[in-house]
Design a protein around this motif. Structure first.
Motif, mmCIF file in Angstrom:
data_model
loop_
_atom_site.group_PDB
_atom_site.id
_atom_site.type_symbol
_atom_site.label_atom_id
_atom_site.label_comp_id
_atom_site.label_asym_id
_atom_site.label_seq_id
_atom_site.Cartn_x
_atom_site.Cartn_y
_atom_site.Cartn_z
ATOM 1 N N TYR A 1 5.556 2.437 -3.444
ATOM 2 C CA TYR A 1 6.208 1.489 -2.536
ATOM 3 C C TYR A 1 5.289 1.274 -1.354
ATOM 4 C CZ TYR A 1 9.830 -1.087 -0.154
ATOM 5 O OH TYR A 1 10.535 -2.105 0.445
ATOM 6 N N ASN A 2 4.986 -0.008 -1.075
ATOM 7 C CA ASN A 2 4.106 -0.323 0.058
ATOM 8 C C ASN A 2 4.928 -0.629 1.310
ATOM 9 O OD1 ASN A 2 2.684 -3.244 1.295
ATOM 10 N ND2 ASN A 2 1.679 -1.279 1.565
ATOM 11 N N HIS A 3 4.645 0.111 2.360
ATOM 12 C CA HIS A 3 5.278 -0.147 3.652
ATOM 13 C C HIS A 3 4.258 0.276 4.693
ATOM 14 C CE1 HIS A 3 8.853 -1.205 5.845
ATOM 15 N NE2 HIS A 3 8.840 -0.054 6.518
ATOM 16 N N ASN A 4 3.658 -0.689 5.361
ATOM 17 C CA ASN A 4 2.553 -0.372 6.271
ATOM 18 C C ASN A 4 3.036 0.001 7.663
ATOM 19 O OD1 ASN A 4 0.666 -0.896 4.297
ATOM 20 N ND2 ASN A 4 0.354 -3.026 4.893
ATOM 21 N N LEU A 5 2.296 0.918 8.289
ATOM 22 C CA LEU A 5 2.571 1.217 9.695
ATOM 23 C C LEU A 5 1.888 0.174 10.580
ATOM 24 C CD1 LEU A 5 2.142 5.106 9.720
ATOM 25 C CD2 LEU A 5 4.270 3.792 9.804
ATOM 26 N N VAL B 1 -3.881 3.801 0.685
ATOM 27 C CA VAL B 1 -3.979 3.378 2.080
ATOM 28 C C VAL B 1 -4.661 2.007 2.130
ATOM 29 C CG1 VAL B 1 -4.907 3.962 4.365
ATOM 30 C CG2 VAL B 1 -4.146 5.792 2.833
ATOM 31 N N PRO B 2 -3.870 0.933 2.200
ATOM 32 C CA PRO B 2 -4.498 -0.379 2.321
ATOM 33 C C PRO B 2 -5.057 -0.610 3.718
ATOM 34 C CG PRO B 2 -2.093 -0.595 2.093
ATOM 35 C CD PRO B 2 -2.392 0.863 2.111
ATOM 36 N N ILE B 3 -6.326 -1.010 3.760
ATOM 37 C CA ILE B 3 -6.934 -1.393 5.040
ATOM 38 C C ILE B 3 -7.110 -2.913 4.991
ATOM 39 C CG2 ILE B 3 -8.895 -1.083 6.607
ATOM 40 C CD1 ILE B 3 -7.494 1.577 6.157
ATOM 41 N N ASN B 4 -6.304 -3.601 5.796
ATOM 42 C CA ASN B 4 -6.345 -5.064 5.845
ATOM 43 C C ASN B 4 -7.140 -5.511 7.066
ATOM 44 O OD1 ASN B 4 -4.071 -6.011 3.797
ATOM 45 N ND2 ASN B 4 -3.214 -4.268 4.930
ATOM 46 N N ALA B 5 -7.957 -6.558 6.886
ATOM 47 C CA ALA B 5 -8.549 -7.234 8.047
ATOM 48 C C ALA B 5 -7.652 -8.443 8.266
ATOM 49 C CB ALA B 5 -9.967 -7.670 7.727
ATOM 50 N N LYS C 1 -4.575 -15.221 -5.321
ATOM 51 C CA LYS C 1 -3.806 -15.214 -4.081
ATOM 52 C C LYS C 1 -3.451 -13.791 -3.690
ATOM 53 C CE LYS C 1 -0.829 -19.083 -2.880
ATOM 54 N NZ LYS C 1 0.560 -19.522 -2.947
ATOM 55 N N LEU C 2 -3.309 -13.565 -2.375
ATOM 56 C CA LEU C 2 -2.701 -12.304 -1.927
ATOM 57 C C LEU C 2 -1.193 -12.558 -2.007
ATOM 58 C CD1 LEU C 2 -5.149 -11.548 1.008
ATOM 59 C CD2 LEU C 2 -4.914 -10.220 -1.090
ATOM 60 N N LEU C 3 -0.514 -12.707 -0.861
ATOM 61 C CA LEU C 3 0.889 -13.132 -0.931
ATOM 62 C C LEU C 3 0.951 -14.642 -0.747
ATOM 63 C CD1 LEU C 3 2.623 -10.228 1.032
ATOM 64 C CD2 LEU C 3 2.755 -10.659 -1.414
ATOM 65 N N THR C 4 0.432 -15.101 0.387
ATOM 66 C CA THR C 4 0.470 -16.553 0.638
ATOM 67 C C THR C 4 -0.921 -17.112 0.912
ATOM 68 O OG1 THR C 4 0.745 -16.312 3.027
ATOM 69 C CG2 THR C 4 2.754 -16.281 1.702
ATOM 70 N N THR C 5 -1.902 -16.242 1.096
ATOM 71 C CA THR C 5 -3.244 -16.725 1.440
ATOM 72 C C THR C 5 -4.219 -16.482 0.289
ATOM 73 O OG1 THR C 5 -3.920 -14.631 2.454
ATOM 74 C CG2 THR C 5 -2.827 -16.230 3.898
ATOM 75 N N GLN C 6 -5.354 -17.134 0.425
ATOM 76 C CA GLN C 6 -6.351 -17.115 -0.643
ATOM 77 C C GLN C 6 -7.024 -15.738 -0.779
ATOM 78 O OE1 GLN C 6 -9.674 -19.591 0.248
ATOM 79 N NE2 GLN C 6 -10.652 -19.024 -1.691
HETATM 80 C C1 DTB Z 1 -1.064 -4.818 2.094
HETATM 81 O O1 DTB Z 1 -1.379 -3.866 2.833
HETATM 82 N N1 DTB Z 1 -1.687 -6.002 2.084
HETATM 83 C C2 DTB Z 1 -1.048 -6.901 1.162
HETATM 84 C C3 DTB Z 1 0.047 -6.015 0.515
HETATM 85 N N2 DTB Z 1 -0.063 -4.802 1.235
HETATM 86 C C4 DTB Z 1 1.417 -6.488 0.422
HETATM 87 C C5 DTB Z 1 -0.560 -8.148 1.812
HETATM 88 C C6 DTB Z 1 -1.634 -8.937 2.512
HETATM 89 C C7 DTB Z 1 -1.034 -10.206 2.992
HETATM 90 C C8 DTB Z 1 -2.044 -11.142 3.580
HETATM 91 C C9 DTB Z 1 -1.441 -12.409 4.053
HETATM 92 C C10 DTB Z 1 -0.784 -13.241 2.983
HETATM 93 O O2 DTB Z 1 -1.400 -13.498 1.930
HETATM 94 O O3 DTB Z 1 0.353 -13.689 3.206
#
Ligand code: DTB
Ligand code: SAM
Ligand code: SF4
Length: 377
Positions: free
Chosen positions: A188-192, A257-261, A327-332
């Motif tokens: 389950y993904n839930h980021n701090l 551990v997802p590291i997002n920019a 796609k990620l969720l909504t972005t490329q």
């Molecule tokens: C995470 O840490 N990054 C992903 C996933 N978990 C759900 C989501 C990134 C979203 C980027 C913006 C978008 O595409 O909406």
């Protein structure tokens, strides 16, 4: 020959001093300790800060050593995201294009139907992905019984296809975590997202402690915790260290551990943030690798802006998971063919799915099954 003889006879003092200062960075000391003693959950924040502040090439080198000790360094996990319920979210997360408070041009949608979700999972599997992650733009799952039960079905179906399954649906209650476990959820993904101190600058509609509570329910249900954060929100380096400190001192390190920019989306309050530099990403990944040696460290959102050599440095620093798919969720996201070429060129191999399970909690033992059954109807 004369030169060799002279160098052998020359007193070593000067070289020893140089060698000592090379090998005594915090990254070197802590990486060696990590390899010798294994996982620790008692990190002090100053320890993590001094690893984070080590000279970048030293940090990279020692993180790579920890990585090679704890993992097959050629294996990279491929995960695919699908936004199964997009937009119209009540929360005010300042980075998020899906919040209904910002005008990002995103149309709110209802929960995606079963055929569409399963089709996307099938396609992801065919493309080599081993983990399917479903995201919903919700604050939490409370009061969404019909949709939640529908998602439990999706989880079961996708597990039966032979994929690991992850969900990110906002805050959970204990019972919901148990039901997701029962359906076969892998993680389950839930980021701090950031440090406790900086967090109120980014989100005001739910607290850091509420996030930690959800992680506790997930962990206690025997589901793998996937939790990380975002850099580039305007936070200080101290906040990045604070985030890693919270993650590395959880009772069990997150499995991933997802590291997002930050993907700075037009219409969000963070639309004008300066793009994260590759060195910041490498510092974050390498520090995460040293302090949480066994975790899957995921080079997540923002990867699309990084060149192949830049991504290669992230893999060297200890990243061993990515999001694949357009796609990620909504972005490329990165192009499929470009990722295939990168795997080939860098000699990376896809990581096989892992179905080893953490034990289900007592609630699922025969005499307690009515507890779980009571609320799953
Ligand atoms: C995470 O840490 N990054 C992903 C996933 N978990 C759900 C989501 C990134 C979203 C980027 C913006 C978008 O595409 O909406
Ligand atoms: N609504 C759920 C929640 O907030 O937990 C799940 C979906 S939410 C979009 C999942 C994560 O995506 C967020 O916690 C955040 O870390 C990341 N994220 C969202 N928008 C992002 C952006 N613009 N750039 C980078 N990461 C982002
Ligand atoms: Fe909603 Fe999740 Fe986006 Fe926050 S990050 S606005 S909770 S979808």
């Amino acid at each position: 020959m004369m030169w060799i003889m002279r160098s052998i006879r020359r007193p070593l003092g000067q070289f020893q001093v140089a060698a000592a200062s090379f090998s005594s960075s915090a990254a070197a000391v802590e990486a060696e300790r990590s390899i010798r003693e294994g996982v620790r959950n008692d990190w002090r924040r100053e320890e993590i800060k001094s690893i984070y502040d080590s000279p970048i090439l030293d940090l990279l080198f020692h993180a790579a050593q920890v990585h090679r000790h704890a993992h097959n360094f050629r294996e990279v996990q491929q995960c695919t995201l699908l936004s199964i319920k997009t937009g119209g979210c009540s929360e005010d997360c300042s980075y998020c294009p899906q919040s209904s408070r910002y005008s990002t041009g995103l149309k709110a949608q209802k929960l995606m139907n079963e055929d569409a979700v399963l089709e996307a999972a099938r396609k992801a599997k065919e493309a080599g992905s081993t983990r399917f992650c479903m995201g919903a733009a919700w604050r939490d799952t409370v009061g969404r019984k019909t949709n939640f039960n529908q998602i439990l079905e999706y989880v079961k179906e996708i597990r039966d296809m032979g994929m690991e399954v992850c969900c990110t649906l906002g805050m959970l209650e204990k019972q919901q975590a148990l039901e997701l476990k029962k359906a076969g959820l892998t993680a389950y993904n839930h980021n701090l997202d950031t440090s406790r101190e900086f967090y109120p600058n980014i989100i005001t509609t739910r607290t850091y402690d509420e996030r930690l509570q959800t992680l506790e329910y997930v962990r206690d249900a025997g589901i793998n915790v996937c939790s990380g954060g975002i850099i580039g929100l305007g936070e200080a380096e101290e906040d990045r260290v604070g985030l890693l400190h919270t993650l590395a001192t959880l009772p069990i390190h997150p499995e991933s551990v997802p590291i997002n920019a930050l993907v700075a989306v037009k219409g969000t309050p963070l639309q004008d943030q300066k793009p994260v530099e590759i060195w910041e990403m490498i510092r974050m990944i390498a520090t995460a690798r040293i302090v949480m040696p066994k975790a899957m460290v995921r080079l997540s959102a923002g990867r699309v802006r990084f060149s192949m050599p830049e991504q290669a440095l992230c893999f060297l620093a200890g990243a061993n998971s990515i999001f694949t798919g357009e796609k990620l969720l909504t972005t490329q996201n990165n192009d499929y063919d470009a990722d295939q070429t990168m795997f080939k060129l860098l000699g990376l191999i896809p990581k096989a799915p892992d179905f080893s399970e953490r034990p289900a909690p007592k609630e699922f033992e025969p005499e307690n099954t009515e507890v779980a059954a009571a609320s799953s109807g």
